[in-house]
Write an enzyme that holds these catalytic residues in place. Structure first.
Site, PDB file in Angstrom:
ATOM      1  N   LYS A  35      75.184  25.394  47.965  1.00  0.00           N
ATOM      2  CA  LYS A  35      76.038  24.244  48.321  1.00  0.00           C
ATOM      3  C   LYS A  35      76.498  23.433  47.119  1.00  0.00           C
ATOM      4  O   LYS A  35      77.588  22.879  47.140  1.00  0.00           O
ATOM      5  CB  LYS A  35      75.306  23.353  49.320  1.00  0.00           C
ATOM      6  CG  LYS A  35      74.044  22.708  48.776  1.00  0.00           C
ATOM      7  CD  LYS A  35      73.188  22.132  49.909  1.00  0.00           C
ATOM      8  CE  LYS A  35      71.941  21.492  49.351  1.00  0.00           C
ATOM      9  NZ  LYS A  35      70.917  21.292  50.385  1.00  0.00           N
ATOM     10  N   ARG A 127      63.435  13.395  57.022  1.00  0.00           N
ATOM     11  CA  ARG A 127      64.821  13.824  57.229  1.00  0.00           C
ATOM     12  C   ARG A 127      64.770  14.681  58.481  1.00  0.00           C
ATOM     13  O   ARG A 127      64.335  14.191  59.519  1.00  0.00           O
ATOM     14  CB  ARG A 127      65.375  14.552  55.991  1.00  0.00           C
ATOM     15  CG  ARG A 127      66.908  14.521  55.955  1.00  0.00           C
ATOM     16  CD  ARG A 127      67.504  15.208  54.736  1.00  0.00           C
ATOM     17  NE  ARG A 127      67.361  16.659  54.772  1.00  0.00           N
ATOM     18  CZ  ARG A 127      67.820  17.471  53.817  1.00  0.00           C
ATOM     19  NH1 ARG A 127      68.433  16.979  52.765  1.00  0.00           N
ATOM     20  NH2 ARG A 127      67.675  18.780  53.923  1.00  0.00           N
TER      21      ARG A 127
END
Ligand SMILES: *Cc1c(COP(=O)(O)O)cnc(C)c1O
Length: 351
Positions: A35, A127
């Site tokens: 990414k 998260r």
């Protein structure tokens, strides 16, 4: 043309090979995470030559466009709206929501295929991941009834949001969850994914608990460092990516603006250190492309500020003169590689 990010493909290959070797020598499979460089195919082609087990990205668009024979993994918990595209392009995804997993099952059924999932467990970084034990058991039981879903494994993610450093004790919890799920389903889980580049210190010290067998690596490959403490990894490069911008103005001016200070272009009230008269250089790149504080000069200059399209550098202490048309070079951080790569205004240059 400038500004440009320069990618050294040989150094990238070296770093990737080094991390593959570290992972494989500790009986871990490796997901190479793409990414940070927007899954640029030029770099994917380097990974395609290597013995990487999976390519992983958080963005479905990156996974759709990449050409590879390595299995593709979606790292970010899927949005319901992207499930159909995901099922047709990606064999495996990380998940934490039963509702989403049921929708994946329906989509896989419609497309006459199967989708593998890694169930994410939140071990305290807060998260993604299932936090509640009852929810975990319920989710696993429900997954077992879904005919087009394979529960491939479990995983966790640390040091991303909460900054929690992985420890043996924390990772033992993941192993005990694996054991519980296997008892519940009477099936062995294939992937126990212990984390990201912040697991490397434990991994290299042989301190990852038995049972964990996969690591997902982004930052360590591109920057040659582990991410729990930020330590450099021996025999890797920290300059796979560098950045070069062009000087559009070079003048002697004061270091403090003249007049009453109000708001800057971003609505903040700026403060200035008075260093007297300095040589100020303006680079043709701005905050739309990168946060100037994330640029690491390769010369004795100080990046002092930026607006949307300009970065201002104090070059008073540089042995170089920096005339208009000259360029200035920088090393990069994870954040600056990410934003420069994402900017369409930045040339991508390969050596
Ligand atoms: C980005 C990401 C990674 C890679 O993390 P690095 O610190 O860059 O190695 C691993 N897992 C997940 C879920 C991610 O989103």
């Amino acid at each position: 043309m400038y500004p440009r990010i320069i990618v050294d493909l040989k150094k990238l290959k070296h770093n990737a090979q080094r991390l593959i070797d570290i992972a494989h020598s500790h009986n871990h499979s490796i997901m190479a995470v793409t990414k940070v460089f927007c899954a640029d195919q030029k770099l994917i082609d380097v990974y395609n030559e290597l013995n990487i087990d999976y390519l992983a990205d958080s963005r479905i668009k990156n996974l759709v466009k990449m050409t590879t024979d390595h299995p593709k993994v979606l790292l970010r918990i899927p949005m319901i709206s992207e499930i159909d595209v995901m099922v047709s392009h990606v064999e495996m995804s990380l998940n934490s929501e039963l509702e989403t997993i049921k929708k994946i099952n329906q989509s896989a059924k419609r497309q006459d295929t199967n989708h593998k999932i890694i169930l994410m467990i939140d071990l305290g970084d807060l998260r993604e991941g299932i936090f509640n034990e009852n929810e975990l058991i319920n989710t696993v039981q429900e997954i077992m009834t879904l005919e087009h879903i394979t529960l491939e494994g479990v995983g966790t993610n640390l040091t991303c949001y909460g900054g929690i450093i992985p420890s043996q004790e924390t990772l033992e919890k993941l192993v005990s969850i694996k054991v519980k799920i296997e008892a519940l389903t009477a099936k062995a889980l294939k992937i126990i994914s212990g984390g990201n580049s912040s697991n490397l210190t434990l991994l290299m010290n042989g301190e990852i608990p038995q049972g964990i067998n996969n690591i997902r690596l982004g930052e360590s490959i591109v920057l040659g460092r582990e991410s729990a403490y930020g330590n450099h990894l021996e025999n890797t490069y920290d300059d796979v990516f560098t950045f070069e911008a062009e000087v559009i103005e070079s003048k002697i001016k004061p270091s403090v603006p003249i007049g009453q200070i109000g708001m800057d272009a971003f609505g903040n009230t700026p403060e200035f250190e008075d260093k007297g008269i300095i040589r100020r250089v303006i680079l043709g790149v701005g905050r739309q492309d990168v946060d100037h504080e994330e640029l690491i000069p390769l010369d004795t200059v100080e990046v002092i500020g930026s607006s949307s399209d300009h970065i201002i550098v104090d070059v008073s202490h540089s042995p170089q003169t920096y005339r208009v048309g000259d360029t200035m070079k920088f090393k990069l951080t994870y954040g600056s590689i990410l934003s420069l790569y994402t900017s369409q205004y930045i040339e991508k240059h390969y050596v």
